[in-house]
Design an enzyme around this catalytic site. Sequence first.
Site, PDB file in Angstrom:
ATOM      1  N   GLU A  14      42.319  13.909  57.634  1.00 42.47           N
ATOM      2  CA  GLU A  14      41.436  14.621  58.766  1.00 42.47           C
ATOM      3  C   GLU A  14      42.228  15.495  59.621  1.00 42.47           C
ATOM      4  O   GLU A  14      41.912  16.558  59.946  1.00 42.47           O
ATOM      5  CB  GLU A  14      40.683  13.447  59.453  1.00 42.47           C
ATOM      6  CG  GLU A  14      39.775  14.206  60.422  1.00 42.47           C
ATOM      7  CD  GLU A  14      38.976  13.277  61.348  1.00 42.47           C
ATOM      8  OE1 GLU A  14      38.625  13.367  62.453  1.00 42.47           O
ATOM      9  OE2 GLU A  14      38.510  12.030  60.791  1.00 42.47           O
ATOM     10  N   HIS A  48      36.339  15.878  55.778  1.00 44.30           N
ATOM     11  CA  HIS A  48      35.808  15.528  57.084  1.00 44.30           C
ATOM     12  C   HIS A  48      34.557  16.315  57.409  1.00 44.30           C
ATOM     13  O   HIS A  48      34.581  17.674  57.390  1.00 44.30           O
ATOM     14  CB  HIS A  48      36.736  15.520  58.046  1.00 44.30           C
ATOM     15  CG  HIS A  48      36.488  15.226  59.461  1.00 44.30           C
ATOM     16  ND1 HIS A  48      36.666  16.028  60.553  1.00 44.30           N
ATOM     17  CD2 HIS A  48      35.787  14.100  59.973  1.00 44.30           C
ATOM     18  CE1 HIS A  48      36.073  15.556  61.537  1.00 44.30           C
ATOM     19  NE2 HIS A  48      35.416  14.215  61.265  1.00 44.30           N
ATOM     20  N   GLU A  65      39.593   4.302  56.758  1.00 50.37           N
ATOM     21  CA  GLU A  65      40.284   5.694  57.095  1.00 50.37           C
ATOM     22  C   GLU A  65      41.066   5.615  58.441  1.00 50.37           C
ATOM     23  O   GLU A  65      40.743   5.004  59.351  1.00 50.37           O
ATOM     24  CB  GLU A  65      38.890   6.586  57.576  1.00 50.37           C
ATOM     25  CG  GLU A  65      39.178   7.811  57.967  1.00 50.37           C
ATOM     26  CD  GLU A  65      38.017   8.868  58.113  1.00 50.37           C
ATOM     27  OE1 GLU A  65      38.104   9.965  58.627  1.00 50.37           O
ATOM     28  OE2 GLU A  65      36.916   8.421  57.635  1.00 50.37           O
TER      29      GLU A  65
END
Length: 337
Positions: free
Chosen positions: A219, A269, A187
């Site tokens: 995110e 998220h 990520e």
Amino acid sequence: MPSAIITIVKTNEGITGFGMGAGGSAAVEIIDGHLKHFLLDTNPLNVERLWDQMYTSSVFYGRRGIFAMALSSVDNALWDIAGKYLDKPVHELLGGSERDRIEIYQTNGDFLEAQRSGVKNFKRTTYGGPRTPKNVLDQFVMSVLEARDQLGPDVRLMTDCVSRDGTVEWAIPFCERLRDANPYFMEELLSPDDVFGYAELADRIGIKGNGWTRIACGEHEYTEHGFKVLVGLGSADILQPDITWCGGTTAGRRISTLVENAGLELIPHRGASCWGFPIALTSPSCTMAESFPEGSAILDAMSCKVEKGYVFAPQKPGFGHSLSEEMVLDFRLTQRI
């Protein structure tokens, strides 16, 4: 979470909605000076229409960042009102789901202790990029490889660089160092703005390009319009909107539809929070919800029930939180005069 905000919206029928967003005092100014004027003397149940009006009114100065975070807070409060008015949890307003729980993945903390309690998925984070000292990255790589040895081959193990300045040239060799850990996804290897770099990573090491891991990002992206760019460019295998930042539940719903139609994976998220869970639960591709081992009284009030490695759908109307106006005011970091 010093930049977090909570908007409280009250109706003339005595229903109070709470919605989390971010952006601190700057976002509060946007709500006080702009967004609240769309809500006064209107029907709060017209949630998506109100979202469209608030968003389009801002396109010349908003669209991303603090404005979207402020909008998230207001939008989530309206969904909370709608759920309480109709006496239904928000996930049912979104269409519901045949399941009532999702496996969590724990970000950081004691992995072995969590595994003994039933957790099967784990993520280790660092702050990585070309300027990160070598010894810091070395320690992170060793911690991930050791976690794989300790947890065994069958658990899903993920990494997060939280990178602000990562480049493809830096990320590829860094990822190769972690290949033996068989990460399910990796990520935020690059800056959120480097959408073309993410597309290259997805081609070179992501499953999109028949690689060995999944590239995750999103995110720090905003609204369906930002996610259309990520999906259109093939910048990720997994998209991760934060429902308190991306534009709220209305934006999250539209992002989910976009991601599902593209055949990609959605993992919001902070998906085990009460704000993220409705989108996680109602998105068919979502198989995990992010959870954290440490919290506070107010964070606990905004978290769903987690037990034996699963997060459970709340049954109370709205988002199912236990916030009160008194609690929110008690946790203020700044006093507005």
